[in-house]
Design a protein around this motif. Structure first.
Motif, mmCIF file in Angstrom:
data_model
loop_
_atom_site.group_PDB
_atom_site.id
_atom_site.type_symbol
_atom_site.label_atom_id
_atom_site.label_comp_id
_atom_site.label_asym_id
_atom_site.label_seq_id
_atom_site.Cartn_x
_atom_site.Cartn_y
_atom_site.Cartn_z
ATOM 1 N N VAL A 24 4.729 0.874 1.190
ATOM 2 C CA VAL A 24 4.792 0.152 2.225
ATOM 3 C C VAL A 24 4.660 -1.077 1.503
ATOM 4 N N PRO A 25 5.538 -2.226 1.684
ATOM 5 C CA PRO A 25 5.674 -3.295 0.871
ATOM 6 C C PRO A 25 4.599 -4.438 1.735
ATOM 7 N N ALA A 26 4.287 -5.585 0.867
ATOM 8 C CA ALA A 26 3.442 -6.369 1.387
ATOM 9 C C ALA A 26 4.140 -7.028 2.388
ATOM 10 N N LYS A 27 3.315 -7.849 3.504
ATOM 11 C CA LYS A 27 4.350 -8.542 4.468
ATOM 12 C C LYS A 27 3.183 -9.445 5.228
ATOM 13 N N ARG A 49 0.765 -1.301 -0.184
ATOM 14 C CA ARG A 49 -0.079 0.189 -0.226
ATOM 15 C C ARG A 49 0.779 1.213 -0.061
ATOM 16 N N ILE A 50 0.039 2.146 -0.150
ATOM 17 C CA ILE A 50 0.936 3.591 -0.012
ATOM 18 C C ILE A 50 0.531 4.296 1.151
#
Length: 90
Positions: A71-74, A58-59
């Motif tokens: 914001v990267p996937a986690k 997401r941003i």
């Protein structure tokens, strides 16, 4: 409650030696971690369940500068309390 607290409870209430109590707690927690690493869920009746959830990328924004940040996937551990635990904490 800490890991040491759990060990002390086993020593006092179950009459275990410290070495055996540590082994039980470490085995229990280690097996839970391994299950979650494999993507398996954990269900403890009356207590709750743990599972891995994937968050999409997401941003977001930097709160100090207001600048947009990717914001990267986690993966996160998600806990859902069981019915008995919910009722006990009301």
């Amino acid at each position: 409650m800490t890991k040491a607290d759990l060990i002390n409870i086993l020593i006092q209430e179950m009459g275990m030696s410290k070495k055996n109590a540590e082994a039980v707690v470490n085995t229990f927690l280690g097996s839970m971690i391994e299950s979650l690493k494999k993507g398996e869920g954990i269900e403890l009746r009356g207590f709750g369940s743990l599972r891995i959830r994937e968050r999409k990328p997401r941003i977001g924004r930097n709160p100090q500068t207001g600048e947009k940040v990717n914001v990267p996937a986690k993966k996160i551990v998600y806990f859902k309390p069981g019915k008995e635990l919910k009722e006990a904490t009301k």
